[in-house]
Design a protein around this motif. Structure first.
Motif, PDB file in Angstrom:
ATOM      1  N   ASN A 153       0.866  -1.177   0.000  1.00  0.00           N
ATOM      2  CA  ASN A 153       0.000   0.000   0.000  1.00  0.00           C
ATOM      3  C   ASN A 153       0.907   1.233   0.000  1.00  0.00           C
ATOM      4  O   ASN A 153       1.738   1.358   0.904  1.00  0.00           O
ATOM      5  CB  ASN A 153      -0.875  -0.013   1.256  1.00  0.00           C
ATOM      6  CG  ASN A 153      -1.786   1.184   1.382  1.00  0.00           C
ATOM      7  OD1 ASN A 153      -1.972   1.943   0.442  1.00  0.00           O
ATOM      8  ND2 ASN A 153      -2.351   1.371   2.563  1.00  0.00           N
ATOM      9  N   THR A 155       0.996   0.992  -3.591  1.00  0.00           N
ATOM     10  CA  THR A 155       1.304   0.613  -4.974  1.00  0.00           C
ATOM     11  C   THR A 155       0.469  -0.562  -5.465  1.00  0.00           C
ATOM     12  O   THR A 155       0.261  -0.715  -6.670  1.00  0.00           O
ATOM     13  CB  THR A 155       2.794   0.278  -5.118  1.00  0.00           C
ATOM     14  OG1 THR A 155       3.117  -0.818  -4.251  1.00  0.00           O
ATOM     15  CG2 THR A 155       3.652   1.486  -4.756  1.00  0.00           C
ATOM     16  N   GLY A 156       0.020  -1.430  -4.572  1.00  0.00           N
ATOM     17  CA  GLY A 156      -0.872  -2.526  -4.938  1.00  0.00           C
ATOM     18  C   GLY A 156      -0.196  -3.814  -5.356  1.00  0.00           C
ATOM     19  O   GLY A 156      -0.850  -4.845  -5.474  1.00  0.00           O
ATOM     20  N   ASN A 157       1.114  -3.792  -5.585  1.00  0.00           N
ATOM     21  CA  ASN A 157       1.801  -4.994  -6.061  1.00  0.00           C
ATOM     22  C   ASN A 157       2.255  -5.890  -4.920  1.00  0.00           C
ATOM     23  O   ASN A 157       2.499  -5.429  -3.797  1.00  0.00           O
ATOM     24  CB  ASN A 157       3.025  -4.606  -6.888  1.00  0.00           C
ATOM     25  CG  ASN A 157       4.073  -3.877  -6.050  1.00  0.00           C
ATOM     26  OD1 ASN A 157       3.827  -2.759  -5.590  1.00  0.00           O
ATOM     27  ND2 ASN A 157       5.224  -4.496  -5.840  1.00  0.00           N
ATOM     28  N   TYR A 181      -3.968  -7.038   2.452  1.00  0.00           N
ATOM     29  CA  TYR A 181      -4.676  -7.213   1.182  1.00  0.00           C
ATOM     30  C   TYR A 181      -4.453  -8.592   0.564  1.00  0.00           C
ATOM     31  O   TYR A 181      -4.733  -8.800  -0.614  1.00  0.00           O
ATOM     32  CB  TYR A 181      -4.241  -6.118   0.201  1.00  0.00           C
ATOM     33  CG  TYR A 181      -4.488  -4.725   0.726  1.00  0.00           C
ATOM     34  CD1 TYR A 181      -5.741  -4.129   0.615  1.00  0.00           C
ATOM     35  CD2 TYR A 181      -3.477  -4.005   1.367  1.00  0.00           C
ATOM     36  CE1 TYR A 181      -5.978  -2.857   1.117  1.00  0.00           C
ATOM     37  CE2 TYR A 181      -3.707  -2.735   1.876  1.00  0.00           C
ATOM     38  CZ  TYR A 181      -4.961  -2.177   1.745  1.00  0.00           C
ATOM     39  OH  TYR A 181      -5.189  -0.916   2.257  1.00  0.00           O
ATOM     40  N   ARG A 268     -11.743  -5.013 -10.368  1.00  0.00           N
ATOM     41  CA  ARG A 268     -10.406  -4.401 -10.407  1.00  0.00           C
ATOM     42  C   ARG A 268      -9.805  -4.510 -11.807  1.00  0.00           C
ATOM     43  O   ARG A 268      -9.269  -3.535 -12.352  1.00  0.00           O
ATOM     44  CB  ARG A 268      -9.495  -5.091  -9.389  1.00  0.00           C
ATOM     45  CG  ARG A 268      -8.075  -4.539  -9.329  1.00  0.00           C
ATOM     46  CD  ARG A 268      -7.201  -5.413  -8.431  1.00  0.00           C
ATOM     47  NE  ARG A 268      -6.922  -6.701  -9.047  1.00  0.00           N
ATOM     48  CZ  ARG A 268      -6.495  -7.777  -8.392  1.00  0.00           C
ATOM     49  NH1 ARG A 268      -6.329  -7.729  -7.072  1.00  0.00           N
ATOM     50  NH2 ARG A 268      -6.244  -8.900  -9.024  1.00  0.00           N
ATOM     51  N   SER A 272      -9.216  -1.359 -14.284  1.00  0.00           N
ATOM     52  CA  SER A 272      -7.847  -1.090 -14.746  1.00  0.00           C
ATOM     53  C   SER A 272      -7.823  -0.893 -16.259  1.00  0.00           C
ATOM     54  O   SER A 272      -7.170   0.029 -16.775  1.00  0.00           O
ATOM     55  CB  SER A 272      -6.923  -2.252 -14.354  1.00  0.00           C
ATOM     56  OG  SER A 272      -6.780  -2.344 -12.957  1.00  0.00           O
ATOM     57  N   TYR A 285      -0.969   1.017 -12.686  1.00  0.00           N
ATOM     58  CA  TYR A 285      -0.045   0.035 -12.130  1.00  0.00           C
ATOM     59  C   TYR A 285      -0.768  -1.284 -11.837  1.00  0.00           C
ATOM     60  O   TYR A 285      -1.919  -1.276 -11.385  1.00  0.00           O
ATOM     61  CB  TYR A 285       0.583   0.576 -10.841  1.00  0.00           C
ATOM     62  CG  TYR A 285       1.541   1.719 -11.070  1.00  0.00           C
ATOM     63  CD1 TYR A 285       2.878   1.484 -11.350  1.00  0.00           C
ATOM     64  CD2 TYR A 285       1.100   3.038 -11.015  1.00  0.00           C
ATOM     65  CE1 TYR A 285       3.765   2.529 -11.564  1.00  0.00           C
ATOM     66  CE2 TYR A 285       1.974   4.094 -11.238  1.00  0.00           C
ATOM     67  CZ  TYR A 285       3.301   3.834 -11.509  1.00  0.00           C
ATOM     68  OH  TYR A 285       4.170   4.874 -11.727  1.00  0.00           O
ATOM     69  N   SER A 287      -2.154  -4.438  -9.911  1.00  0.00           N
ATOM     70  CA  SER A 287      -2.567  -4.494  -8.508  1.00  0.00           C
ATOM     71  C   SER A 287      -2.959  -5.904  -8.099  1.00  0.00           C
ATOM     72  O   SER A 287      -3.629  -6.626  -8.846  1.00  0.00           O
ATOM     73  CB  SER A 287      -3.744  -3.549  -8.271  1.00  0.00           C
ATOM     74  OG  SER A 287      -4.228  -3.677  -6.943  1.00  0.00           O
ATOM     75  N   ASP A 288      -2.540  -6.275  -6.890  1.00  0.00           N
ATOM     76  CA  ASP A 288      -2.978  -7.510  -6.237  1.00  0.00           C
ATOM     77  C   ASP A 288      -3.847  -7.188  -5.026  1.00  0.00           C
ATOM     78  O   ASP A 288      -4.057  -8.053  -4.164  1.00  0.00           O
ATOM     79  CB  ASP A 288      -1.765  -8.340  -5.770  1.00  0.00           C
ATOM     80  CG  ASP A 288      -1.085  -9.055  -6.926  1.00  0.00           C
ATOM     81  OD1 ASP A 288      -1.768  -9.345  -7.922  1.00  0.00           O
ATOM     82  OD2 ASP A 288       0.125  -9.321  -6.837  1.00  0.00           O
ATOM     83  N   ILE A 292      -6.403   0.432  -6.967  1.00  0.00           N
ATOM     84  CA  ILE A 292      -5.529   0.620  -8.120  1.00  0.00           C
ATOM     85  C   ILE A 292      -4.784   1.937  -7.962  1.00  0.00           C
ATOM     86  O   ILE A 292      -5.367   2.948  -7.565  1.00  0.00           O
ATOM     87  CB  ILE A 292      -6.342   0.685  -9.432  1.00  0.00           C
ATOM     88  CG1 ILE A 292      -7.168  -0.582  -9.627  1.00  0.00           C
ATOM     89  CG2 ILE A 292      -5.424   0.886 -10.638  1.00  0.00           C
ATOM     90  CD1 ILE A 292      -8.184  -0.457 -10.769  1.00  0.00           C
ATOM     91  N   ARG A 327      -4.770   6.961  -5.768  1.00  0.00           N
ATOM     92  CA  ARG A 327      -5.130   5.599  -5.377  1.00  0.00           C
ATOM     93  C   ARG A 327      -6.645   5.483  -5.330  1.00  0.00           C
ATOM     94  O   ARG A 327      -7.310   6.267  -4.648  1.00  0.00           O
ATOM     95  CB  ARG A 327      -4.536   5.240  -4.012  1.00  0.00           C
ATOM     96  CG  ARG A 327      -4.583   3.752  -3.692  1.00  0.00           C
ATOM     97  CD  ARG A 327      -4.265   3.493  -2.233  1.00  0.00           C
ATOM     98  NE  ARG A 327      -5.361   3.950  -1.377  1.00  0.00           N
ATOM     99  CZ  ARG A 327      -5.277   4.023  -0.041  1.00  0.00           C
ATOM    100  NH1 ARG A 327      -4.167   3.712   0.579  1.00  0.00           N
ATOM    101  NH2 ARG A 327      -6.312   4.438   0.656  1.00  0.00           N
TER     102      ARG A 327
END
Length: 346
Positions: A153, A155-157, A181, A268, A272, A285, A287-288, A292, A327
């Protein structure tokens, strides 16, 4: 890892507060030990008795879902309480330090500042992955905690698993992996690795996928010695009875939660794709998580324009490595459509 060397000197000798419910174990019909109101509560349901200080029934239900023994589980008033207790138990103010990896969740830095603990920042690489060399250089004999948020968090990755394992295998302090997450990610949780890494602490929460943010209930999973220290320093009754009761009820509805996770991931991916088609969006970017991160032409004005239309997102443009970024939490299908329509008018 030697837990006695890791924890603060005063914590080693701390005698925790002994509650009335700690001193008596068993069944009884008359409780005259805790100075409670014996007549009940002015509500439909009585809350006049103090709750189980160790939340054993709730931990047992969590254990059946997570596959983690009760003795390896700590429950806190949100994950924020577990974060704060890690500082209070293991970091000597003015002496010890911790490492955080910006851009990341802001409470690590806030808790460090509250507890007067030095913060060493090692920025993520431009790919939002770990700078292993930078982390190694930042560690010294007073480094007690390294916080890794994955999925990260804001960035979401997800962080590359082998990189996290490298840190775990080469650091003698605690590695705290924040998996708030994780339910939305393809990467598997690290709680299955607790037996392999005695210095591993995994944070999870009921605030995201479980939809219980208002209850403030977080989880920490770790080796028994670490959990014992956290239980030693926590407030006696840190999880109230209403929260325990409601969480137990929620755990019976795991199918509903799994359905929401599936829908959120689908939304999501769709959002995106739709965002990437907008002229104002420079980058979306991967996201997991259930949000996003996007880079836009004018983050602040875009944010303000959405506020004017009653749509609230997060401006992350002043965060390290997130210049020009917003975000966006994944909403319902209707909410996402309203957002897109608003962005198209800007």
């Amino acid at each position: 890892m030697d837990i006695n060397k890791l924890q603060r000197e005063n914590i080693k000798n701390l005698r925790p507060y002994s509650t009335a419910r700690d001193e008596y174990k068993g069944q009884a019909s008359i409780f005259l030990d805790a100075n409670e109101n014996s007549y009940g509560s002015p509500l439909d349901q009585n809350y006049n008795r103090y709750p189980d200080p160790l939340q054993l029934d709730l931990k047992d239900a969590i254990s059946k879902i997570k596959g983690v023994p009760i003795e390896n589980t700590f429950l806190g008033n949100g994950s924020d309480e577990a974060i704060d207790l890690l500082f209070r138990a293991f970091c000597e103010p003015g002496i010890d330090n911790i490492i955080i990896l910006p851009p990341t969740y802001g409470m690590y830095e806030v808790s460090a500042n509250i507890n007067n603990v030095e913060i060493r920042k090692v920025d993520l690489l431009p790919s939002f992955q770990l700078d292993l060399e930078g982390i190694a250089e930042a560690i010294d004999e007073h480094t007690k905690l390294i916080f890794i948020c994955s999925p990260n968090n804001p960035t979401g990755n997800s962080i590359i698993r082998t990189d996290i394992e490298t840190v775990l295998a080469n650091f003698n302090g605690l590695v705290v992996i924040d998996e708030a997450y994780i339910n939305y990610a393809k990467q598997r949780t690290f709680i299955k690795e607790l037996t392999e890494y005695p210095n591993l602490v995994v944070l999870q929460t009921f605030s995201k996928a479980w939809g219980l943010a208002a209850l403030r209930l977080g989880m920490a999973f770790a080796a028994r010695p670490v959990i014992d220290v956290l239980n030693k320093v926590k407030p006696p009754y840190n999880i109230n009875q209403a929260t325990q009761d409601i969480a137990l009820k929620a755990l019976e509805n795991i199918e509903q939660v799994n359905d929401w996770i599936k829908i959120t991931v689908e939304e999501r991916d769709k959002l995106s794709t739709d965002l990437a088609e907008l002229a104002m969006v420079r980058k979306v970017y991967p996201s997991d998580a259930n949000f996003i991160l996007i880079q836009v032409d004018d983050a602040l004005n875009t944010y303000n324009a959405l506020v004017d239309q009653g749509i609230i997102i997060r401006d992350r443009s002043k965060v390290s490595l997130c210049e020009g970024c917003l975000r966006i939490t994944i909403g319902t299908t209707q909410e996402n459509e309203i957002l897109l329509k608003a962005l198209k008018t800007l």
